[in-house]
Enzyme design. Structure first.
Site, PDB file in Angstrom:
ATOM      1  CG  ASP A  96     -75.511 -76.329  -8.026  1.00 31.18           C
ATOM      2  OD1 ASP A  96     -74.851 -76.607  -8.636  1.00 31.18           O
ATOM      3  OD2 ASP A  96     -76.804 -77.115  -7.924  1.00 31.18           O
ATOM      4  CG  ASP A 196     -74.733 -78.656 -13.300  1.00 26.24           C
ATOM      5  OD1 ASP A 196     -75.518 -79.349 -12.553  1.00 26.24           O
ATOM      6  OD2 ASP A 196     -74.957 -78.469 -14.418  1.00 26.24           O
ATOM      7  CD  GLU A 246     -75.097 -83.453 -11.943  1.00 21.32           C
ATOM      8  OE1 GLU A 246     -75.859 -84.071 -11.954  1.00 21.32           O
ATOM      9  OE2 GLU A 246     -74.584 -82.477 -12.446  1.00 21.32           O
ATOM     10  CG  HIS A 320     -82.487 -80.805  -8.808  1.00 20.97           C
ATOM     11  ND1 HIS A 320     -80.833 -81.213  -8.141  1.00 20.97           N
ATOM     12  CD2 HIS A 320     -81.814 -80.270  -9.986  1.00 20.97           C
ATOM     13  CE1 HIS A 320     -80.062 -80.745  -9.037  1.00 20.97           C
ATOM     14  NE2 HIS A 320     -80.452 -80.434 -10.111  1.00 20.97           N
ATOM     15  CG  ASP A 321     -81.268 -83.361 -11.988  1.00 22.46           C
ATOM     16  OD1 ASP A 321     -81.885 -82.253 -12.050  1.00 22.46           O
ATOM     17  OD2 ASP A 321     -79.955 -83.312 -11.910  1.00 22.46           O
TER      18      ASP A 321
HETATM   19  C1  GLC Z   1     -77.368 -81.305 -13.744  1.00 26.02           C
HETATM   20  C2  GLC Z   1     -78.448 -80.670 -13.065  1.00 26.02           C
HETATM   21  C3  GLC Z   1     -79.492 -80.657 -13.686  1.00 26.02           C
HETATM   22  C4  GLC Z   1     -79.456 -79.669 -14.931  1.00 26.02           C
HETATM   23  C5  GLC Z   1     -78.204 -80.147 -15.501  1.00 26.02           C
HETATM   24  C6  GLC Z   1     -77.602 -79.097 -16.621  1.00 26.02           C
HETATM   25  O1  GLC Z   1     -77.456 -82.506 -13.969  1.00 26.02           O
HETATM   26  O2  GLC Z   1     -78.703 -81.447 -11.693  1.00 26.02           O
HETATM   27  O3  GLC Z   1     -80.655 -80.074 -13.053  1.00 26.02           O
HETATM   28  O4  GLC Z   1     -80.459 -79.703 -15.763  1.00 26.02           O
HETATM   29  O5  GLC Z   1     -76.931 -80.347 -14.789  1.00 26.02           O
HETATM   30  O6  GLC Z   1     -77.117 -77.981 -16.174  1.00 26.02           O
END
Ligand code: GLC
Length: 546
Positions: A96, A196, A246, A320-321
């Protein structure tokens, strides 16, 4: 481009997967212990959330050194062993990469604070006065997106927590540093990367106030994002690896460009529009039941839009979010098993690459916490305070967190009915819900009809049936909000998929041919028909060939 259409990817939230040394936190050795479990599930790649050096203010999404392992998770030797052991079992690891920002404890940021101009140019600093941030943009975790550094007389930008400082991608030296990180991990044998919030990396040339929002329209899918991604992928030599970006608040047009093979950017993208259908007025902290008509519209738009242009979606309900899908879109009490399987069918038979988030394959539910002291997530804790300040009652704020907190997806993986769900011999950093005694790997492995075994079948079917991995898609029952249905087709092969999104029986009068179908998978026995009508039982899911 790597071949990823018939692959299935499993996401591990490292901190909550398996604790091997009793300190209450999941770790790399714990993950190694469980590789045989992942192999038995049939997944091809394992995406692990960050375990790099970090103060862990955002559970590792605040990295202070991309090239070393945080001691709470293990050592470099552990990671090398993990890669080798996964490889031996025919599985690849995806790491990641949090490249939009670093922790403020990163050496680059520390040197910037110490006054080194070179490193100040690694971040987004602006001169100013302490009472007037450069813009009115808001952090995604609440409050201003700017933090003041008195010693420098400057503000720096942080789209997330104030300990996560945004990198300046317009600086070629920053881009070069990040390419080196990818080269380093590729050399170690990593097979892919998850990037990310990667569509936030390119900020506008001029920073201005947003009079109609929180600032995101200026930096989302920003001016140079495609150029920077192409450069990163080409120069780091990762074009042949599996990559997923993402994409926060993104658009279909941009996602087509991110994933069309001719663009040489990424293999696939996560977009989140389908996970906002229960946000009242678009606000995550305002509750409403899921709007299934809207959910279907979004899937249709993205599936067809990507298909027509050669783009590729990552398919997912959970990460996880996010809260747990079975608690959010299904019924985690009366129809727990049926609705978990139905949700799995919906996603796995679409066009794209499915992701399974740890515990989803067991039907793990939301945490069910009743006190603020049980929560750990920085976003949840911030918003709890913000809600109270805005006059929300404590009880209401807790109810909102119970449904919306990211901690719902972060409770320990439920391995068995043993104390702490078999996750840890110590005190877990976050507690499992009580239901681990009945929802766990050990029990589901022994139950032929379990959710776990249903996932195994879905994964196998993708590999055996090119119509699932490579087929075209068209949508059916478009006017019927309670039924999510589609047809997949490839070289004369056809697959019909019907999912009842509701807890009520639904009779489809226009699906008479169903009775002649050969069932591929479903969550009830048989096919129920009445005078040539297809009858979908509560949360029923069925896929068949005509
Ligand atoms: C993404 C991750 C999340 C994190 C954010 C900032 O959305 O999935 O868990 O808090 O980025 O890095």
């Amino acid at each position: 481009m790597s071949d990823f259409k018939d692959k299935v990817i499993y996401q591990i939230y490292t901190k909550s997967f398996r604790d091997s040394n009793g300190d209450g936190l999941g770790d790399i050795r714990g993950t190694i212990e469980k590789l045989d479990y992942l192999k038995s599930l049939g997944v091809d790649y394992i995406w692990m959330t960050p375990f790099f050096k970090s103060p862990l203010n955002d559970n590792g999404y605040d990295i202070s050194d991309y090239l070393s392992i945080d001691p709470v998770f293990g050592s470099m030797e552990d990671v090398e062993e993990l890669i080798a052991q996964a490889d031996r079992r025919g599985m690849g690891l995806m790491f990641d990469m949090v490249f939009n920002h670093t922790s403020t404890e990163h050496e680059w940021f520390q040197r910037a604070l110490a006054g080194e101009k070179k490193y100040q140019n690694y971040y987004i600093f602006r001169d100013g006065s302490p009472d007037a941030p450069p813009t009115n943009w808001e952090s995604k975790f609440g409050g201003s997106a700017w933090a003041w550094v008195p010693a420098l007389g400057k503000w720096y930008l942080h789209l997330f927590d104030k300990t996560q400082a945004d990198l300046n991608w317009d600086n070629p030296q920053v881009r070069e540093e990040l390419k080196n990180v990818l080269r380093f991990w590729k050399k170690k044998g990593v097979k892919g990367f998850r990037f990310d919030v990667v569509n936030l990396i390119s900020k506008p040339a001029i920073f201005e106030d947003d009079d109609s929002g929180d600032g995101r329209r200026f930096y989302t899918d920003g001016p140079h994002v495609h150029e920077y991604l192409k450069e990163l992928v080409a120069d780091a030599g990762i074009g042949d690896m599996v990559t997923v970006g993402e994409m926060s608040s993104t658009s279909l047009d941009n996602c087509i460009r991110y994933t069309n093979p001719g663009e040489h950017e990424l293999s696939m993208v996560f977009s989140f529009h389908h996970l906002k259908v229960d946000y009242k007025g678009g606000d995550k902290w305002a509750l409403q039941p899921p709007d299934f008509a809207k959910l279907k519209d979004i899937f249709t738009k993205w599936q067809i839009g990507m298909q027509e242009t050669g783009g590729w979606n990552a398919l997912f309900w959970c990460n996880h979010d996010q809260p747990r899908a079975v608690s959010r879109f299904g019924d985690d009490k009366r129809y727990w098993k049926e609705s978990a399987k139905m949700l799995a069918t919906c996603i796995h038979l679409l066009r794209g690459t499915p992701y399974i988030f740890q515990g989803e394959e067991l039907g793990m539910t939301n945490a069910g916490y009743t006190s603020i002291s049980q929560y750990r997530d920085v976003e949840s804790l911030n918003y709890y305070q913000i809600m109270l300040q805005n006059g929300t009652s404590e009880a209401e704020a807790l109810e909102i967190l119970r449904q919306r907190s990211r901690d719902n997806g972060r409770t320990p993986m439920q391995w068995s009915g043993a104390p702490n769900a078999g996750f840890s011999d110590g005190t877990p950093w976050i507690m499992p819900p009580d239901n681990f005694k009945t929802i766990n790997v050990q029990m589901e492995e022994q139950d032929e009809d379990s959710i776990l075994n249903y996932y195994k079948t879905l994964i196998r079917l993708r590999k055996e049936n090119p119509v699932i991995s490579d087929g075209q898609i068209e949508f059916l029952c478009e006017d019927h909000a309670g039924v999510f249905a589609y047809r997949r087709f490839l070289d004369g092969d056809e697959l019909f998929v019907y999912n009842n999104l509701t807890g009520k029986e639904i009779v489809l009068t226009d699906a008479a041919w169903a009775v002649h179908g050969k069932k591929l998978i479903g969550n009830y026995e048989g096919i129920q028909d009445e005078s040539n009508h297809l009858v979908l039982r509560p949360y029923e899911s069925i896929a068949y060939r005509p």
